[in-house]
Design a protein around this motif. Structure first.
Motif, mmCIF file in Angstrom:
data_model
loop_
_atom_site.group_PDB
_atom_site.id
_atom_site.type_symbol
_atom_site.label_atom_id
_atom_site.label_comp_id
_atom_site.label_asym_id
_atom_site.label_seq_id
_atom_site.Cartn_x
_atom_site.Cartn_y
_atom_site.Cartn_z
ATOM 1 N N ASP A 156 0.674 -1.218 -0.217
ATOM 2 C CA ASP A 156 -0.131 0.001 0.046
ATOM 3 C C ASP A 156 0.842 1.454 0.011
ATOM 4 O O ASP A 156 0.361 2.305 -0.382
ATOM 5 C CB ASP A 156 -1.149 -0.082 1.213
ATOM 6 N N ASP A 157 1.966 1.173 0.489
ATOM 7 C CA ASP A 157 2.905 2.635 0.382
ATOM 8 C C ASP A 157 3.993 2.364 -0.498
ATOM 9 O O ASP A 157 4.947 3.180 -0.548
ATOM 10 C CB ASP A 157 3.455 2.768 1.712
ATOM 11 N N ALA A 158 3.835 1.384 -1.345
ATOM 12 C CA ALA A 158 5.016 1.326 -2.637
ATOM 13 C C ALA A 158 4.371 2.349 -3.903
ATOM 14 O O ALA A 158 3.105 2.375 -4.069
ATOM 15 C CB ALA A 158 5.056 -0.010 -3.104
ATOM 16 N N GLU A 159 5.409 2.583 -4.497
ATOM 17 C CA GLU A 159 5.317 3.366 -5.728
ATOM 18 C C GLU A 159 4.911 2.641 -6.892
ATOM 19 O O GLU A 159 5.821 1.750 -7.507
ATOM 20 C CB GLU A 159 6.341 4.370 -5.899
ATOM 21 N N LEU A 205 -1.981 -10.256 -8.188
ATOM 22 C CA LEU A 205 -1.706 -8.909 -7.466
ATOM 23 C C LEU A 205 -0.205 -8.891 -6.964
ATOM 24 O O LEU A 205 0.482 -7.841 -7.321
ATOM 25 C CB LEU A 205 -2.673 -8.473 -6.679
ATOM 26 N N GLY A 206 0.081 -9.949 -6.365
ATOM 27 C CA GLY A 206 1.591 -10.125 -5.594
ATOM 28 C C GLY A 206 2.553 -10.008 -6.719
ATOM 29 O O GLY A 206 3.486 -9.121 -6.658
ATOM 30 N N THR A 207 2.373 -10.727 -7.889
ATOM 31 C CA THR A 207 3.372 -10.876 -8.863
ATOM 32 C C THR A 207 3.256 -9.632 -9.648
ATOM 33 O O THR A 207 4.381 -9.090 -10.089
ATOM 34 C CB THR A 207 2.908 -11.832 -9.996
ATOM 35 N N LEU A 208 2.147 -9.090 -9.789
ATOM 36 C CA LEU A 208 2.037 -7.571 -10.921
ATOM 37 C C LEU A 208 2.663 -6.705 -9.756
ATOM 38 O O LEU A 208 3.418 -5.709 -10.456
ATOM 39 C CB LEU A 208 0.641 -7.227 -11.070
ATOM 40 N N ALA A 209 2.457 -6.414 -8.666
ATOM 41 C CA ALA A 209 2.957 -5.439 -7.560
ATOM 42 C C ALA A 209 4.485 -5.577 -7.511
ATOM 43 O O ALA A 209 5.308 -4.631 -7.887
ATOM 44 C CB ALA A 209 2.158 -5.489 -6.531
ATOM 45 N N TYR A 210 5.050 -6.719 -7.466
ATOM 46 C CA TYR A 210 6.421 -7.148 -7.407
ATOM 47 C C TYR A 210 7.215 -6.837 -8.657
ATOM 48 O O TYR A 210 8.351 -6.017 -8.505
ATOM 49 C CB TYR A 210 6.809 -8.575 -6.942
ATOM 50 N N ILE A 211 6.618 -6.961 -9.666
ATOM 51 C CA ILE A 211 7.448 -6.511 -10.920
ATOM 52 C C ILE A 211 7.271 -5.202 -11.403
ATOM 53 O O ILE A 211 8.179 -4.352 -11.663
ATOM 54 C CB ILE A 211 6.572 -7.383 -12.300
ATOM 55 N N CYS A 212 5.988 -4.327 -10.957
ATOM 56 C CA CYS A 212 5.901 -2.803 -11.007
ATOM 57 C C CYS A 212 6.979 -2.321 -10.125
ATOM 58 O O CYS A 212 7.646 -1.288 -10.625
ATOM 59 C CB CYS A 212 4.621 -2.495 -10.819
ATOM 60 N N HIS A 213 7.121 -2.986 -8.841
ATOM 61 C CA HIS A 213 7.832 -2.080 -7.956
ATOM 62 C C HIS A 213 9.633 -2.345 -8.322
ATOM 63 O O HIS A 213 10.328 -1.404 -8.381
ATOM 64 C CB HIS A 213 7.850 -2.847 -6.564
ATOM 65 N N ARG A 214 9.772 -3.512 -8.739
ATOM 66 C CA ARG A 214 11.062 -3.874 -9.467
ATOM 67 C C ARG A 214 11.508 -3.057 -10.692
ATOM 68 O O ARG A 214 12.484 -2.219 -10.628
ATOM 69 C CB ARG A 214 11.432 -5.268 -9.847
ATOM 70 N N TRP A 215 10.574 -2.856 -11.331
ATOM 71 C CA TRP A 215 10.908 -1.872 -12.656
ATOM 72 C C TRP A 215 10.948 -0.124 -12.339
ATOM 73 O O TRP A 215 11.816 0.407 -12.919
ATOM 74 C CB TRP A 215 9.784 -2.088 -13.774
#
Length: 219
Positions: A156-159, A205-215
């Motif tokens: 929730d607090d990630a860009e 959602l977990g995978t999407l959030a992780y990949i988005c955060h990594r990029w």
């Protein structure tokens, strides 16, 4: 559904022989085979929307006010007749009924899709837009529940370049043009076992959030 699987296969075969399917046949596939309604949409050229409004907020990416929606389950004949009344319209899919959308940057979506397939996660259709966005079809309710899901997963607090589309939204259906930018394409086409019952957002959602955060960290 509006017609048989064998019937749509014959249509596809005939379309290949003719070079490409008619728009009426494409609409019928969405309504009769996948069980989605289709709304006739505006088109755009040089930034101007066919609706005629100079200040249109979504040029070429909104339903036509005067046109009737083709309902889910419509047969080939019904869909073809309805679409003949709106020549040149783009195909829009109403969101929030059979599916919601999780949307991310295309490069994140492509990497996430590969990862999900390797993990054996359940997947629905995935479209990619000419604006560089990947759209994952998930079960209805994702848009309303996204903030809580991100909170529970600790994101929730990630860009994150991630948003959900729900009831009241429309997406452009392949192969229609989106806003004058070019056609929308399938990254993962609809399938009989997932089109009408896409996966719950929490499964992806977990995978999407992780990949988005990594990029985002990689710039």
């Amino acid at each position: 559904m509006g017609f048989t699987i064998g019937g749509i296969r014959e249509l596809r075969s005939g379309a290949r022989r003719r070079g490409r399917a008619t728009e009426g046949t494409a609409v019928a596939e969405y309504t009769g085979l996948w069980g989605w309604a289709v709304a006739p949409g505006a088109r755009a050229s040089d930034g101007r929307c066919s609706c005629g409004a100079a200040d249109c907020p979504s040029p070429g990416a909104h339903p036509l006010d005067f046109a009737r929606e083709v309902p889910a389950g419509a047969t080939l004949d019904t869909a073809a007749r309805a679409w003949a009344e709106v020549p040149g319209a783009s195909m829009l899919l109403p969101v929030g009924r059979s599916f919601d959308i999780l949307e991310v940057a295309e490069r994140s979506g492509r990497r996430a899709l590969v990862r999900m397939e390797r993990m054996g996660l359940p997947l629905g259709p995935v479209a990619v837009t000419p604006a560089g966005r990947a759209q994952f079809f998930v079960a209805p309710g994702a848009a309303a529940g996204l903030p809580q899901l991100l909170y529970r997963m600790g994101w929730d607090d990630a860009e994150l370049d991630l948003r959900a589309l729900g009831l009241g939204s429309h997406i452009t259906a392949p192969p229609s043009d989106q806003g004058g930018l070019g056609p929308v394409r399938w990254l993962r086409p609809p399938a009989l076992d997932t089109a009408a019952a896409p996966p719950e957002a929490r499964l992806l959602l977990g995978t999407l959030a992780y990949i988005c955060h990594r990029w985002a960290l990689c710039g």
